[in-house]
Scaffold this motif. Sequence first.
Motif, PDB file in Angstrom:
ATOM      1  N   SER A  71       1.619  -6.624  -3.130  1.00 38.21           N
ATOM      2  CA  SER A  71       1.184  -7.986  -3.385  1.00 38.21           C
ATOM      3  C   SER A  71      -0.327  -8.153  -3.286  1.00 38.21           C
ATOM      4  CB  SER A  71       1.874  -8.957  -2.420  1.00 38.21           C
ATOM      5  OG  SER A  71       1.566  -8.643  -1.076  1.00 38.21           O
ATOM      6  N   ASP A  72      -1.026  -7.175  -2.737  1.00 34.11           N
ATOM      7  CA  ASP A  72      -2.478  -7.239  -2.613  1.00 34.11           C
ATOM      8  C   ASP A  72      -3.205  -6.842  -3.891  1.00 34.11           C
ATOM      9  OD1 ASP A  72      -2.458  -6.098   0.830  1.00 34.11           O
ATOM     10  OD2 ASP A  72      -2.485  -8.127   0.024  1.00 34.11           O
ATOM     11  N   GLU A 109       0.104  -2.743   0.442  1.00 36.71           N
ATOM     12  CA  GLU A 109       1.023  -3.781   0.003  1.00 36.71           C
ATOM     13  C   GLU A 109       0.839  -4.065  -1.478  1.00 36.71           C
ATOM     14  OE1 GLU A 109       3.015  -3.953   3.417  1.00 36.71           O
ATOM     15  OE2 GLU A 109       3.466  -5.183   1.666  1.00 36.71           O
ATOM     16  N   ARG A 114      -3.947  -7.157  -7.929  1.00 34.78           N
ATOM     17  CA  ARG A 114      -3.900  -8.170  -8.974  1.00 34.78           C
ATOM     18  C   ARG A 114      -3.507  -7.605 -10.335  1.00 34.78           C
ATOM     19  NH1 ARG A 114      -8.809 -12.313  -9.496  1.00 34.78           N
ATOM     20  NH2 ARG A 114      -7.741 -12.977  -7.581  1.00 34.78           N
TER      21      ARG A 114
END
Length: 124
Positions: A109-110, A107, A112
């Motif tokens: 979104s995981d 994913e 940074r």
Amino acid sequence: QVELVESGGGLVQAGESLRLSCAASGRTFIQNYAVGWFRQAPGKEREFVAGLSLSGGDIGHADSVKGRFTISKDIAKNTVYLQMNSLKPEDTAIYYCAARFGNWQTEASDYRYWGQGTQVTVSS
């Protein structure tokens, strides 16, 4: 803070190869970090391509690229690569590398830390 820079994209014909590089600037990759390659085509969602954990040999590739793409690392050069063979027009996208603490994930979104991306265009 991790700064990533992608390079190696370009315009190629179907069936040709490219090798993308993801270089960490200003510092070395941290052992417990992971790097992922993602791609995003116009009008489509960003999708996972491949991931690698720096602490060992844990790697993974999306089904769409298995057998054609290979992720690898060179710790001494602070660089992660994506070797792309047998390129297809549907591989056309902006390719991003990303880093996160822990193991690689699928994913976006995981993750940074992200690079600016490099364009890969594959013509028929």
